[in-house]
Design a protein around this motif. Sequence first.
Motif, PDB file in Angstrom:
ATOM      1  N   ASP A  78      19.067  -4.263   9.434  1.00 15.06           N
ATOM      2  CA  ASP A  78      18.579  -5.152  10.481  1.00 15.06           C
ATOM      3  C   ASP A  78      17.141  -4.861  10.872  1.00 15.06           C
ATOM      4  OD1 ASP A  78      21.011  -6.347  10.498  1.00 15.06           O
ATOM      5  OD2 ASP A  78      21.790  -5.206  12.220  1.00 15.06           O
ATOM      6  N   ASP A  79      16.650  -3.633  10.552  1.00 19.84           N
ATOM      7  CA  ASP A  79      15.300  -3.250  10.955  1.00 19.84           C
ATOM      8  C   ASP A  79      14.244  -3.688   9.975  1.00 19.84           C
ATOM      9  OD1 ASP A  79      16.224  -2.031  13.219  1.00 19.84           O
ATOM     10  OD2 ASP A  79      16.464  -0.071  12.262  1.00 19.84           O
ATOM     11  N   ASP A  80      14.670  -4.380   8.905  1.00 26.16           N
ATOM     12  CA  ASP A  80      13.710  -4.807   7.889  1.00 26.16           C
ATOM     13  C   ASP A  80      12.952  -6.030   8.380  1.00 26.16           C
ATOM     14  OD1 ASP A  80      12.262  -5.265   5.655  1.00 26.16           O
ATOM     15  OD2 ASP A  80      13.970  -5.753   4.352  1.00 26.16           O
ATOM     16  N   ASP A  81      11.782  -5.789   9.030  1.00 25.83           N
ATOM     17  CA  ASP A  81      11.015  -6.898   9.602  1.00 25.83           C
ATOM     18  C   ASP A  81       9.639  -6.998   8.980  1.00 25.83           C
ATOM     19  OD1 ASP A  81      10.032  -4.570  10.588  1.00 25.83           O
ATOM     20  OD2 ASP A  81       9.961  -5.198  12.699  1.00 25.83           O
ATOM     21  N   GLU A  82       9.593  -6.745   7.657  1.00 25.67           N
ATOM     22  CA  GLU A  82       8.304  -6.738   6.975  1.00 25.67           C
ATOM     23  C   GLU A  82       7.635  -8.108   7.029  1.00 25.67           C
ATOM     24  OE1 GLU A  82       9.055  -5.367   3.068  1.00 25.67           O
ATOM     25  OE2 GLU A  82       9.475  -3.311   3.653  1.00 25.67           O
ATOM     26  N   GLY A  83       8.440  -9.170   7.027  1.00 23.17           N
ATOM     27  CA  GLY A  83       7.842 -10.502   7.071  1.00 23.17           C
ATOM     28  C   GLY A  83       7.705 -11.094   5.690  1.00 23.17           C
ATOM     29  N   ASP A  84       7.670 -12.412   5.669  1.00 21.30           N
ATOM     30  CA  ASP A  84       7.612 -13.108   4.393  1.00 21.30           C
ATOM     31  C   ASP A  84       6.272 -12.944   3.691  1.00 21.30           C
ATOM     32  OD1 ASP A  84      10.175 -13.984   4.849  1.00 21.30           O
ATOM     33  OD2 ASP A  84       9.535 -15.879   5.779  1.00 21.30           O
ATOM     34  N   ASP A  85       5.229 -12.539   4.435  1.00 20.03           N
ATOM     35  CA  ASP A  85       3.904 -12.479   3.836  1.00 20.03           C
ATOM     36  C   ASP A  85       3.588 -11.118   3.233  1.00 20.03           C
ATOM     37  OD1 ASP A  85       3.960 -11.286   6.285  1.00 20.03           O
ATOM     38  OD2 ASP A  85       1.933 -11.900   6.874  1.00 20.03           O
ATOM     39  N   VAL A  86       4.555 -10.189   3.218  1.00 17.18           N
ATOM     40  CA  VAL A  86       4.338  -8.872   2.639  1.00 17.18           C
ATOM     41  C   VAL A  86       5.231  -8.710   1.424  1.00 17.18           C
ATOM     42  CG1 VAL A  86       4.407  -6.388   3.037  1.00 17.18           C
ATOM     43  CG2 VAL A  86       3.745  -7.926   4.899  1.00 17.18           C
ATOM     44  N   ASP A  87       4.647  -8.303   0.325  1.00 13.00           N
ATOM     45  CA  ASP A  87       5.361  -8.105  -0.929  1.00 13.00           C
ATOM     46  C   ASP A  87       6.147  -6.793  -0.857  1.00 13.00           C
ATOM     47  OD1 ASP A  87       6.012  -7.341  -3.622  1.00 13.00           O
ATOM     48  OD2 ASP A  87       4.498  -8.738  -4.346  1.00 13.00           O
ATOM     49  N   GLU A  88       7.472  -6.896  -0.860  1.00 11.20           N
ATOM     50  CA  GLU A  88       8.315  -5.717  -0.694  1.00 11.20           C
ATOM     51  C   GLU A  88       8.169  -4.737  -1.847  1.00 11.20           C
ATOM     52  OE1 GLU A  88      12.347  -6.461   0.366  1.00 11.20           O
ATOM     53  OE2 GLU A  88      11.854  -8.083   1.747  1.00 11.20           O
ATOM     54  N   GLU A  89       7.958  -5.247  -3.051  1.00 11.63           N
ATOM     55  CA  GLU A  89       7.761  -4.352  -4.196  1.00 11.63           C
ATOM     56  C   GLU A  89       6.486  -3.535  -4.035  1.00 11.63           C
ATOM     57  OE1 GLU A  89       7.997  -6.076  -8.036  1.00 11.63           O
ATOM     58  OE2 GLU A  89       9.951  -7.009  -7.710  1.00 11.63           O
ATOM     59  N   LEU A  90       5.436  -4.177  -3.534  1.00 13.73           N
ATOM     60  CA  LEU A  90       4.188  -3.455  -3.293  1.00 13.73           C
ATOM     61  C   LEU A  90       4.353  -2.432  -2.173  1.00 13.73           C
ATOM     62  CD1 LEU A  90       1.371  -6.177  -3.562  1.00 13.73           C
ATOM     63  CD2 LEU A  90       1.770  -4.228  -5.082  1.00 13.73           C
ATOM     64  N   VAL A  91       5.107  -2.789  -1.136  1.00 17.50           N
ATOM     65  CA  VAL A  91       5.367  -1.834  -0.055  1.00 17.50           C
ATOM     66  C   VAL A  91       6.052  -0.595  -0.605  1.00 17.50           C
ATOM     67  CG1 VAL A  91       6.655  -1.433   2.087  1.00 17.50           C
ATOM     68  CG2 VAL A  91       5.482  -3.615   1.729  1.00 17.50           C
ATOM     69  N   LYS A  92       7.059  -0.792  -1.452  1.00 20.14           N
ATOM     70  CA  LYS A  92       7.773   0.335  -2.071  1.00 20.14           C
ATOM     71  C   LYS A  92       6.827   1.150  -2.954  1.00 20.14           C
ATOM     72  CE  LYS A  92      11.563   2.602  -3.284  1.00 20.14           C
ATOM     73  NZ  LYS A  92      11.087   3.443  -4.397  1.00 20.14           N
ATOM     74  N   TYR A  93       5.961   0.475  -3.667  1.00 27.96           N
ATOM     75  CA  TYR A  93       4.986   1.135  -4.537  1.00 27.96           C
ATOM     76  C   TYR A  93       4.108   2.090  -3.727  1.00 27.96           C
ATOM     77  CZ  TYR A  93       0.846   1.505  -7.596  1.00 27.96           C
ATOM     78  OH  TYR A  93      -0.211   1.958  -8.350  1.00 27.96           O
ATOM     79  N   TRP A  94       3.591   1.607  -2.603  1.00 27.10           N
ATOM     80  CA  TRP A  94       2.703   2.440  -1.787  1.00 27.10           C
ATOM     81  C   TRP A  94       3.477   3.492  -1.005  1.00 27.10           C
ATOM     82  CZ3 TRP A  94      -1.881   2.757  -3.432  1.00 27.10           C
ATOM     83  CH2 TRP A  94      -2.525   1.654  -4.001  1.00 27.10           C
ATOM     84  N   GLN A  95       4.714   3.214  -0.615  1.00 29.90           N
ATOM     85  CA  GLN A  95       5.536   4.239   0.021  1.00 29.90           C
ATOM     86  C   GLN A  95       5.735   5.418  -0.921  1.00 29.90           C
ATOM     87  OE1 GLN A  95       8.953   1.801   1.125  1.00 29.90           O
ATOM     88  NE2 GLN A  95       8.519   2.127   3.306  1.00 29.90           N
ATOM     89  N   ASP A  96       6.072   5.115  -2.172  1.00 30.51           N
ATOM     90  CA  ASP A  96       6.247   6.168  -3.172  1.00 30.51           C
ATOM     91  C   ASP A  96       4.945   6.929  -3.399  1.00 30.51           C
ATOM     92  OD1 ASP A  96       8.870   5.359  -3.421  1.00 30.51           O
ATOM     93  OD2 ASP A  96       8.550   4.234  -5.274  1.00 30.51           O
ATOM     94  N   PHE A  97       3.845   6.213  -3.372  1.00 31.39           N
ATOM     95  CA  PHE A  97       2.527   6.828  -3.561  1.00 31.39           C
ATOM     96  C   PHE A  97       2.229   7.828  -2.447  1.00 31.39           C
ATOM     97  CE2 PHE A  97      -2.092   6.987  -3.225  1.00 31.39           C
ATOM     98  CZ  PHE A  97      -2.477   7.137  -4.549  1.00 31.39           C
ATOM     99  N   TYR A  98       2.504   7.444  -1.201  1.00 33.33           N
ATOM    100  CA  TYR A  98       2.255   8.338  -0.066  1.00 33.33           C
ATOM    101  C   TYR A  98       3.110   9.593  -0.161  1.00 33.33           C
ATOM    102  CZ  TYR A  98       0.140   4.148   2.059  1.00 33.33           C
ATOM    103  OH  TYR A  98      -0.633   3.043   2.325  1.00 33.33           O
ATOM    104  N   VAL A  99       4.364   9.414  -0.557  1.00 31.08           N
ATOM    105  CA  VAL A  99       5.267  10.561  -0.700  1.00 31.08           C
ATOM    106  C   VAL A  99       4.779  11.485  -1.806  1.00 31.08           C
ATOM    107  CG1 VAL A  99       7.607  11.271  -1.358  1.00 31.08           C
ATOM    108  CG2 VAL A  99       7.279   9.346   0.209  1.00 31.08           C
TER     109      VAL A  99
END
Length: 270
Positions: free
Chosen positions: A228-249
Amino acid sequence: MKSFQILSSVILMKRILFVAGSSSSSFARTTAFVVPRHDMNQQRLMSSTTLCESNIPSIEELSTDPFMKQVQHASTLVPLLNDKDSNVDMYPMLKAQLSHSDGIRGFFVSYLTGSSEEEEEEEEEKNMVVPKSLRRAMKKVDAKELVPLACMNVIMPTAMVTMHTDPNLSSSSAKTAKRGKVILSTLLQDEADGEKDDFLVLDNCLAMLEAADAAINTMEVEMDDDDDDDDEGDDVDEELVKYWQDFYVKWGYKETQLNDIITTISEVLA
């Protein structure tokens, strides 16, 4: 994935470029007579221009040589970019070098970390703009190759400003981040002014912000298992978000670095 390592070796590349650059400036200092500072700077500039022009790589070398050779080629080309005394047409050479991954990475190692004379650095601080020939060449580059690297060339040195314990290294990272931000901002502006259907720069910037914000939230609170907390919005690419999350880690960024990344990328988008 090898583009991930580009700015982890910035310090090594910076030292290589410093040694190469210091040899030309030391020549002027060894003269046996006193020269006014303005004239001495002019002599160094003319000497550097002549040296660079005499070592210009061929189009074939720029198009095919491996990464380390590309770093060397770039150390010759970069000083000529803003040199008003040079008659070299930079665009064909930049276009050739930026036509492949090794050339793109090699060029930006030199462009973002190369040392300048004190006076040139002061002028650069006042008005940092991408040279016209470079901006024109970047428009011809495969965006899927250039954009992720341009993003990394901003967020990695931004993070290293606070990760370094040596003030000199921290200062160098800040300078690299500032130069990288100018490149990324220029790509974003050209993307907005262009006729492309996709917005790769904008998408990555939004994803980097979302990924950093999400990473900070996971550090502050225990996340629920429901979606329910997934409020990224339609204008954000979820695959790219995951890509950068992995990068930060992968690079071990903590809340301080993530907040600095949010500030910097927000400035690019402003």
